[in-house]
Design a protein around this motif. Structure first.
Motif, short mmCIF file in Angstrom:
data_model
loop_
_atom_site.label_atom_id
_atom_site.label_comp_id
_atom_site.label_asym_id
_atom_site.label_seq_id
_atom_site.Cartn_x
_atom_site.Cartn_y
_atom_site.Cartn_z
N GLY A 37 -4.34 -87.52 -41.10
CA GLY A 37 -3.08 -88.47 -41.04
C GLY A 37 -4.01 -90.28 -40.95
N LEU A 38 -4.91 -89.70 -40.67
CA LEU A 38 -5.11 -91.50 -40.22
C LEU A 38 -6.03 -92.06 -41.78
CD1 LEU A 38 -6.24 -91.40 -36.50
CD2 LEU A 38 -4.23 -92.86 -37.38
N LEU A 39 -7.11 -90.85 -41.77
CA LEU A 39 -8.22 -91.38 -43.39
C LEU A 39 -6.54 -91.31 -44.02
CD1 LEU A 39 -10.82 -91.25 -44.38
CD2 LEU A 39 -10.14 -88.94 -45.12
N GLY A 40 -5.56 -90.85 -43.89
CA GLY A 40 -5.31 -90.78 -45.44
C GLY A 40 -3.80 -92.43 -45.24
N LEU A 41 -3.83 -92.90 -43.73
CA LEU A 41 -2.74 -94.25 -44.03
C LEU A 41 -4.13 -95.18 -45.08
CD1 LEU A 41 -0.61 -95.01 -42.68
CD2 LEU A 41 -2.28 -95.96 -40.43
N PHE A 66 -4.86 -93.82 -48.64
CA PHE A 66 -4.18 -94.06 -49.92
C PHE A 66 -3.27 -94.72 -49.58
CE2 PHE A 66 -6.07 -88.99 -49.35
CZ PHE A 66 -5.98 -89.39 -50.17
N VAL A 67 -2.27 -94.84 -48.45
CA VAL A 67 -0.83 -95.60 -48.24
C VAL A 67 -1.48 -96.90 -48.68
CG1 VAL A 67 0.74 -97.01 -46.52
CG2 VAL A 67 -0.66 -94.56 -46.61
N ARG A 68 -2.85 -97.31 -47.23
CA ARG A 68 -3.45 -99.52 -48.12
C ARG A 68 -4.14 -99.38 -48.14
NH1 ARG A 68 -4.38 -99.48 -41.38
NH2 ARG A 68 -1.60 -99.37 -41.05
N ILE A 69 -5.32 -98.36 -48.62
CA ILE A 69 -6.32 -99.42 -49.68
C ILE A 69 -5.85 -98.63 -50.79
CG2 ILE A 69 -9.09 -98.76 -50.43
CD1 ILE A 69 -10.13 -97.99 -47.68
N LEU A 70 -5.55 -97.55 -51.23
CA LEU A 70 -5.00 -97.07 -53.15
C LEU A 70 -3.06 -97.93 -53.01
CD1 LEU A 70 -6.38 -93.89 -53.24
CD2 LEU A 70 -7.17 -96.10 -54.02
N GLU A 71 -2.90 -98.59 -51.93
CA GLU A 71 -1.94 -99.53 -52.18
C GLU A 71 -0.70 -97.68 -52.93
OE1 GLU A 71 -1.68 -102.31 -54.13
OE2 GLU A 71 -2.95 -103.61 -52.64
N GLY A 73 1.64 -96.79 -50.53
CA GLY A 73 2.41 -96.62 -49.60
C GLY A 73 3.66 -95.65 -49.08
N ALA A 74 4.03 -95.72 -48.24
CA ALA A 74 4.11 -94.12 -46.96
C ALA A 74 4.89 -93.33 -47.95
CB ALA A 74 5.34 -94.68 -45.94
N SER A 75 4.49 -92.86 -49.29
CA SER A 75 5.46 -92.73 -50.35
C SER A 75 4.80 -90.33 -50.36
CB SER A 75 4.41 -92.85 -51.66
OG SER A 75 3.00 -92.55 -51.92
N ILE A 76 5.65 -90.03 -51.44
CA ILE A 76 5.52 -88.96 -51.67
C ILE A 76 3.83 -88.70 -51.66
CG2 ILE A 76 5.50 -86.63 -52.72
CD1 ILE A 76 8.58 -87.39 -52.79
N LEU A 77 3.19 -89.14 -52.88
CA LEU A 77 2.12 -89.19 -53.37
C LEU A 77 0.75 -88.79 -52.05
CD1 LEU A 77 1.09 -88.69 -55.75
CD2 LEU A 77 0.57 -91.14 -56.14
N ALA A 78 1.43 -90.51 -51.56
CA ALA A 78 -0.01 -90.51 -50.41
C ALA A 78 0.56 -89.17 -49.65
CB ALA A 78 0.58 -91.88 -49.47
N GLY A 79 1.93 -89.08 -49.18
CA GLY A 79 1.34 -87.64 -47.88
C GLY A 79 1.24 -86.46 -48.97
N SER A 80 0.76 -86.21 -49.98
CA SER A 80 0.38 -85.39 -50.81
C SER A 80 -1.32 -85.06 -50.90
CB SER A 80 1.05 -84.46 -52.24
OG SER A 80 1.69 -84.71 -52.05
#
Lengths: 266, 284
Positions: free
Chosen positions: B120-124, B127-132, B134-141
């Motif tokens: 989760g931290l890695l994804g945050l 995906f969420v920050r560097i690749l921007e 956001g807290a989206s389905i894509l980032a979660g997937s």
């Protein structure tokens, strides 16, 4: 022994009939020497049998002719293997192309878990041939060559795994023939089969030799005597004796050969 | 004489102990499922599934969370499947056995053991920050895809490994290239096994909560997500949210959602078992 084998080679009239040639071949597996230097010539349109005790290197030697040892970890070889005068271990040789020319039948029938038709058509399909009519022709032709057509012609879409062991092995031969090789290598093709199926395969080998050069590894001396024109006896990674089967089985030159064929060891 | 009796007694004792151990887990599971069913079954109807969230327990439904879970499931599959299978094929069929490949192998096993919150931290961060995203389905997937990747790789390798060597030999001997052998023989023959592993991995992903909370999945989403870049919630988060509310009505809702979530994972596992059996029958 050296001179004996060489003298058979030198005769110029038969020289060009040598389909396969091995020159000073040595094979190592991670330091272990499996083949210790073999020179040998195999004639076109004849059946040549390799005999010898387990672990003598005969299967390894057979697998050199279609480069099936290439994937074995730690495999290394020296010397040359020539097919029609061409060294098949040269860098630029296309291994896939080579294997279309040199077919192989294995010890245990190994049909693909697919339909009978797909099994036979596979070798052609991987060459990019998708013409349904042509494929069907080749499948029929190949299955007829191994006398399996009448048994399976109504069930071409049935799984090949449903066939009996003997039928499976004939299917595997048909699969090899469909690619139209000129050489067929057989690695103990009947050792997993019952006597009746074995007889059918032997009959088949006898018919096939008109069109193909056949090399067969066998543990069964009677079989070598029945089907082969020439027989080579291997022991501990060396070629001990190589002669016409008639000569080798009735009047071998070497004591070791005699001991082996009379069942004193091996 | 006495000794034989004693041995027999020990034998019997162990047998009973073994039976006890075997059934303990099952019994607990039954009690759990039973109590959940009693609590929640009366709440399940079509409206519960299709209603949007609400402040009133009796009008609240799981539609947004369910859709979030479905989105996550589909996208995670699309991301993890090609990556995992390709990696497994490479490791199993192409990579030369040596120090590098064993290093890779050990680390893939290590990855399987990393706690999910770390993912989760890695994804945050990625995906969420560097690749921007956001807290989206894509980032979660993407995050969950990373999480299940080791499982997919390991189970795919096992499935490919289970294809007899004689099949490879036959294919190569007919002049097939490595890729043709993989594509036309190994993948079809191991399809059932691969599918089993993938489904089991996905049924784990569908129940994951921690990594999604970390990347910022919401407990309350007013509408079902329409694109992969939308914010989302998933069933486990919805359950967690409802459980922590004081009103009794939400507890019933949580129990009902648990039934739905369990039904999804059990169905997926059943499909996995079905494919495994079918596949084993095919390879005889």
């Amino acid at each position: 022994m050296e001179t004996k084998i060489k003298s058979a080679v030198i005769d110029p009239s038969i020289k060009k009939k040598h389909k396969l040639e091995a020159k000073a071949v040595k094979v190592y597996y991670d330091g272990f020497t499996a083949i210790k230097g073999i020179d040998m010539n195999i004639k076109a349109n004849k059946v040549t049998a390799f005999i010898g005790p387990s672990g003598c290197g005969k299967s390894t030697f057979l697998r050199l002719f279609n480069r099936m040892n290439d994937y074995v970890d730690g495999f290394r070889m020296e010397g040359e293997i020539l097919i029609d005068g061409e060294n098949i271990y040269k860098k630029k040789v296309n291994v896939e192309q080579l294997r279309k020319q040199v077919g192989m039948v294995f010890q245990k029938p190994n049909p693909f878990p697919k339909s009978i038709f797909e099994n036979v058509a596979y070798g052609l399909k991987i060459q990019g041939i998708n013409d349904k009519k042509y494929l069907l022709e080749r499948v029929e032709e190949s299955l007829k060559q191994v006398a399996l057509w009448d048994e399976v012609k109504d069930n071409l879409n049935k799984s090949a795994l449903a066939l009996s062991g003997g039928q499976q092995q004939r299917l595997c031969i048909a699969r090899t023939l469909a690619v139209e090789p000129s050489i067929i290598l057989m690695d103990e093709p009947t050792s997993a089969l019952d006597p009746l199926s074995t007889a059918k395969i032997e009959e088949l080998i006898y018919q096939l030799k008109n069109q193909y050069t056949i090399v067969i590894v066998t543990h069964n001396m009677q079989q070598a005597g029945r089907v082969s024109d020439y027989t080579a006896f291997f022991y501990m990674g060396e070629l001990i004796e190589y002669d016409s089967s008639k000569k080798l089985f009735t009047n071998p030159e070497k004591k070791q050969t005699e001991n082996y064929i009379t069942g004193r060891f091996g | 004489m006495n000794n034989i009796k004693k041995n027999r007694l020990k034998d019997q004792a162990f047998k009973i102990w073994g039976i006890g151990c075997t059934f303990l887990g099952l019994i607990l599971l039954c009690i759990f499922i039973g109590s959940i069913l009693i609590d929640g079954i009366q709440r399940i109807d079509w409206e519960f599934i299709t209603n949007l969230p609400s402040r009133k327990a009796e009008r609240a439904g799981i539609f947004t969370a369910l859709m979030g879970s479905v989105w996550i499931l589909v996208l995670t599959t699309i991301i993890a499947l090609p990556l995992g299978i390709a990696a497994a094929i490479y490791l199993e069929e192409y990579a030369k056995k040596g120090r590098l490949s064993s290093l890779l192998e050990i680390n893939i096993s290590n990855l399987a053991g990393v706690p999910s919150i770390i993912y989760g931290l890695l994804g945050l961060e990625i995906f969420v920050r560097i690749l921007e995203m956001g807290a989206s389905i894509l980032a979660g997937s993407f995050t969950l895809a990373l999480l299940i990747l080791p499982i997919v790789i390991v189970s795919t390798r096992e499935a490919i490994k289970a294809v007899p060597k004689s099949i490879r030999d036959a294919s190569f001997a007919l002049g097939a290239s490595k890729w043709q052998t993989v594509y036309m023989q190994l993948l079809p023959a191991s399809f059932g096994g691969i599918l089993t592993g993938v489904i089991l991995a996905l049924s784990r992903a569908v129940g994951e909560t921690a990594p999604l909370i970390v990347i910022g999945a919401l407990a309350y989403v007013p509408f079902a997500p329409a694109t992969p870049l939308d914010e989302f919630s998933v069933l486990p988060i919805q359950i967690f949210n409802w459980i922590s509310r004081p009103q009794a009505g939400f507890e019933v809702n949580a129990a009902a959602s648990i039934i739905i979530l369990l039904a999804i994972t059990f169905t997926m596992n059943a499909i996995a078992v079905y494919f495994r059996n079918k596949w084993q029958a095919k390879l005889k």
